[in-house]
Scaffold this active site. Structure first.
Site, PDB file in Angstrom:
ATOM      1  N   HIS A 174       0.835  -1.203   0.000  1.00 43.78           N
ATOM      2  CA  HIS A 174       0.000   0.000   0.000  1.00 43.78           C
ATOM      3  C   HIS A 174       0.869   1.251   0.000  1.00 43.78           C
ATOM      4  O   HIS A 174       1.952   1.277   0.597  1.00 43.78           O
ATOM      5  CB  HIS A 174      -0.969   0.009   1.184  1.00 43.78           C
ATOM      6  CG  HIS A 174      -0.349  -0.020   2.542  1.00 43.78           C
ATOM      7  ND1 HIS A 174       0.001   1.114   3.247  1.00 43.78           N
ATOM      8  CD2 HIS A 174      -0.024  -1.048   3.354  1.00 43.78           C
ATOM      9  CE1 HIS A 174       0.510   0.781   4.421  1.00 43.78           C
ATOM     10  NE2 HIS A 174       0.512  -0.530   4.515  1.00 43.78           N
ATOM     11  N   ASP A 198      -0.537   4.295   0.869  1.00 48.13           N
ATOM     12  CA  ASP A 198      -1.064   5.258   1.846  1.00 48.13           C
ATOM     13  C   ASP A 198      -0.377   5.085   3.186  1.00 48.13           C
ATOM     14  O   ASP A 198       0.159   4.022   3.514  1.00 48.13           O
ATOM     15  CB  ASP A 198      -2.580   5.130   1.986  1.00 48.13           C
ATOM     16  CG  ASP A 198      -3.019   3.752   2.480  1.00 48.13           C
ATOM     17  OD1 ASP A 198      -2.491   2.751   1.962  1.00 48.13           O
ATOM     18  OD2 ASP A 198      -3.892   3.678   3.368  1.00 48.13           O
ATOM     19  N   ASP A 251       6.262   1.327   7.114  1.00 50.94           N
ATOM     20  CA  ASP A 251       4.891   0.866   6.841  1.00 50.94           C
ATOM     21  C   ASP A 251       4.221   1.747   5.799  1.00 50.94           C
ATOM     22  O   ASP A 251       3.506   2.668   6.145  1.00 50.94           O
ATOM     23  CB  ASP A 251       4.101   0.880   8.148  1.00 50.94           C
ATOM     24  CG  ASP A 251       2.737   0.233   8.030  1.00 50.94           C
ATOM     25  OD1 ASP A 251       2.495  -0.476   7.049  1.00 50.94           O
ATOM     26  OD2 ASP A 251       1.909   0.452   8.930  1.00 50.94           O
ATOM     27  N   GLU A 306      -5.231   1.037   2.588  1.00 45.48           N
ATOM     28  CA  GLU A 306      -4.975  -0.032   3.548  1.00 45.48           C
ATOM     29  C   GLU A 306      -5.118   0.459   4.979  1.00 45.48           C
ATOM     30  O   GLU A 306      -5.575  -0.284   5.850  1.00 45.48           O
ATOM     31  CB  GLU A 306      -3.563  -0.605   3.337  1.00 45.48           C
ATOM     32  CG  GLU A 306      -3.333  -1.955   4.011  1.00 45.48           C
ATOM     33  CD  GLU A 306      -2.904  -1.855   5.465  1.00 45.48           C
ATOM     34  OE1 GLU A 306      -2.989  -2.877   6.175  1.00 45.48           O
ATOM     35  OE2 GLU A 306      -2.478  -0.760   5.905  1.00 45.48           O
ATOM     36  N   GLU A 307      -4.747   1.704   5.214  1.00 42.85           N
ATOM     37  CA  GLU A 307      -4.751   2.242   6.569  1.00 42.85           C
ATOM     38  C   GLU A 307      -6.092   2.843   6.969  1.00 42.85           C
ATOM     39  O   GLU A 307      -6.260   3.274   8.115  1.00 42.85           O
ATOM     40  CB  GLU A 307      -3.663   3.320   6.714  1.00 42.85           C
ATOM     41  CG  GLU A 307      -2.245   2.845   6.443  1.00 42.85           C
ATOM     42  CD  GLU A 307      -1.679   1.964   7.551  1.00 42.85           C
ATOM     43  OE1 GLU A 307      -2.452   1.569   8.444  1.00 42.85           O
ATOM     44  OE2 GLU A 307      -0.478   1.660   7.506  1.00 42.85           O
ATOM     45  N   GLU A 323       4.100  -6.160   4.414  1.00 41.79           N
ATOM     46  CA  GLU A 323       3.918  -5.579   5.746  1.00 41.79           C
ATOM     47  C   GLU A 323       5.172  -5.794   6.602  1.00 41.79           C
ATOM     48  O   GLU A 323       5.825  -6.836   6.501  1.00 41.79           O
ATOM     49  CB  GLU A 323       2.715  -6.216   6.448  1.00 41.79           C
ATOM     50  CG  GLU A 323       1.371  -5.788   5.898  1.00 41.79           C
ATOM     51  CD  GLU A 323       1.058  -4.330   6.187  1.00 41.79           C
ATOM     52  OE1 GLU A 323       1.682  -3.746   7.095  1.00 41.79           O
ATOM     53  OE2 GLU A 323       0.187  -3.780   5.483  1.00 41.79           O
ATOM     54  N   HIS A 351       3.690   3.503  12.670  1.00 43.91           N
ATOM     55  CA  HIS A 351       2.626   4.380  13.172  1.00 43.91           C
ATOM     56  C   HIS A 351       3.117   5.291  14.300  1.00 43.91           C
ATOM     57  O   HIS A 351       2.313   5.999  14.912  1.00 43.91           O
ATOM     58  CB  HIS A 351       1.412   3.579  13.662  1.00 43.91           C
ATOM     59  CG  HIS A 351       0.658   2.891  12.567  1.00 43.91           C
ATOM     60  ND1 HIS A 351      -0.686   2.609  12.648  1.00 43.91           N
ATOM     61  CD2 HIS A 351       1.053   2.409  11.356  1.00 43.91           C
ATOM     62  CE1 HIS A 351      -1.088   1.991  11.549  1.00 43.91           C
ATOM     63  NE2 HIS A 351      -0.031   1.862  10.757  1.00 43.91           N
TER      64      HIS A 351
END
Length: 377
Positions: free
Chosen positions: A66, A68, A99, A133-134, A163, A350
Site C-alpha cells: 500500500h 497510503d 509501513d 490499507e490504513e 507488511e 505508526h
C-alpha cells in the site's frame, strides 16, 4: 545512493495520507511499464489501486502493498519533518519508511531486476498496490479489487505481502496467516430518569453489566496448533448525558473478536446474541466482518520459498507466526491464494520518528527477488 533507497525517499516525500495516493502509483507504473509490465489503474471512489503484471499463463506470484500512510500527529514532536525523509545513524526516517513505502520500493526494484534477468520466466509476476490499507473501512482498496478479480476470473497462486513483519532483525519473523476480525456496535436501551428516583428509570449500564461479565468470561474456543484462542474485547463503552444526576437512556458498546480458524464468525455472533437475550436486555447489535482468518499451511510453495530466502540471505530461520492484527492479505487469501508476509522491522510503525534500517532496506529487494527466482525462474 542505492536504487531502492532513492525510490523510498521519493515515495516518502509524497504526502499520501489515506486515501490520497499523492502520485505514488503513477510514478511506479511509469517505472514498471518501462520494465515491460502491463499496468492498469483501478480507481474506485477516492481510492487508487495499481495492478501490474509481467509474463503470461500460470502460475502467478504477486507482491501486495500500500502507498497510503497514517497521519503524522503533531509534526513538532518529530526530530525531522515526517515528509522530508532524513538519513540519520544508518536509518531512513519519515512517515511510511517502515509501513510500508520501504517495502513498496523494494518490491518494485526486485521486480525490475527479476524480469531483466529472467525476461522469459514461467508464469506471471505482479504487483498490487492500494491507497486504502490504513483506512477504517477498506471498501475501495484490495477488498474491491479482489471482487474485481473474482468477476473477471483473475487467477493468483501466491502472494507476498510487504507488511513490516520482522521483530528485531530482517527476516526473523514471517506471517503465515492472520486471525479474523469481527466487530459489533451494541446498543442497550434503558429508560432515562433522575438518579434520586431509580424506580422510575432503567439504567442500561446496570442491566448490561452481568451480560458483559459473562461475555468477558467466555472461552470462545481453544485455538489450535496455528492460532491462539479467540479473544473478546470491549474497546469503547459510552452512556450518559454528562450530568451526575441523570440515569442514561442508552448504552453503546464497541466489541471485537480476534478469532482463529477454530471458530466461525456466524457462531461467534450467535453465541453473543444468545447471551444478550438470556439477560433480558432491550438490545440491538450491528455486526461488521473485517476479514476471515487465513492460513498458508506448512509445505505451501510460497511459504517454503520465503523461509528458504530468509535462511540463505539473512542467515536465520524465521519464526512462522499468525499473530498481530490484520492485513490486506485477508482479502486475497479467500481467492484460494497462498499468502505470506515478509517485511522490515515493525518497531516504529505508526509512531513518531518512524524509520527503517538502511541496511535492511537495501537487502530487501534481494529477498523479494530470491522468492521470485525460487517460484518462477
Amino acid at each position: 545512493m542505492s536504487d531502492v533507497l532513492d525510490l523510498a525517499i521519493d515515495l516518502i516525500r509524497r504526502r499520501s495520507v489515506t486515501p490520497d495516493d499523492a502520485g505514488c502509483q503513477s510514478h511506479l507504473a511509469e517505472r514498471l511499464s518501462r520494465a515491460g509490465f502491463k499496468c492498469a489503474s483501478l480507481r474506485y471512489g477516492e481510492v487508487d489501486n495499481l495492478w501490474a503484471t509481467h509474463g503470461s499463463g500460470g502460475p502467478t506470484l504477486i507482491f501486495l502493498g500500500h502507498t497510503d500512510v497514517v497521519p503524522t500527529g503533531p509534526v513538532d514532536v518529530w526530530q525531522s519533518d515526517p515528509f522530508e525523509p532524513t538519513l540519520r545513524d544508518g536509518r531512513l526516517y519519515g512517515r511510511g519508511a517502515a509501513d510500508m513505502k520501504g517495502s513498496v520500493a523494494a518490491m518494485v526494484v526486485a521486480l525490475e531486476q527479476f524480469v531483466a534477468e529472467h525476461p522469459d520466466h514461467r508464469g506471471r509476476v505482479g504487483l498490487l498496490l492500494t491507497s486504502d490499507e490504513e483506512g477504517p473501512d477498506n471498501l475501495d482498496g484490495v477488498r474491491r479489487v479482489a471482487q474485481h478479480f473474482r468477476d473477471t476470473g483473475e487467477r493468483i497462486d501466491w502472494c507476498v505481502v510487504g507488511e513490516p513483519s520482522s521483530k528485531e532483525r530482517l527476516g526473523d519473523l514471517i506471517r503465515v496467516g492472520r486471525r479474523g476480525s469481527l466487530s459489533g456496535t451494541l446498543t442497550v436501551r434503558g429508560v432515562q430518569g433522575h438518579v434520586a428516583y431509580p424506580e422510575k428509570a432503567l439504567n442500561p449500564i446496570h442491566a448490561f453489566a452481568p451480560a458483559l461479565a459473562e461475555l468477558a468470561a467466555q472461552r470462545w474456543d481453544e485455538g489450535n496448533q496455528d492460532f491462539p484462542p479467540t479473544s473478546f474485547q470491549v474497546s469503547n463503552l459510552n452512556a450518559g448525558t454528562g450530568a451526575n444526576n441523570v440515569i442514561p437512556g442508552t448504552l453503546t458498546a464497541l466489541i471485537n473478536f480476534r478469532y482463529s480458524t477454530a471458530s466461525r464468525a456466524e457462531d461467534l455472533r450467535a453465541r453473543t446474541e444468545v447471551i444478550l437475550a438470556r439477560h433480558g436486555l432491550d438490545w440491538h447489535i450491528d455486526w461488521s466482518l473485517s476479514g476471515e482468518p487465513f492460513l498458508t499451511p506448512p509445505g505451501g510453495a510460497v511459504r517454503e520459498a520465503v523461509i528458504a530466502a530468509c535462511r540463505e540471505l539473512c542467515g536465520i530461520s524465521p519464526e512462522e507466526s499468525t499473530g498481530g492484527g490484520t492485513s490486506d492479505g485477508r482479502f486475497i487469501a479467500p481467492l484460494g491464494v497462498e499468502v505470506v508476509e515478509l517485511g522490515p522491522v515493525n518497531a516504529t510503525i505508526h509512531k513518531v520518528d518512524e524509520c527503517v534500517s538502511v541496511d535492511d532496506l537495501e537487502q530487501l529487494p534481494s529477498l523479494y527477488q530470491a522468492i521470485c527466482k525460487k517460484l518462477l525462474a
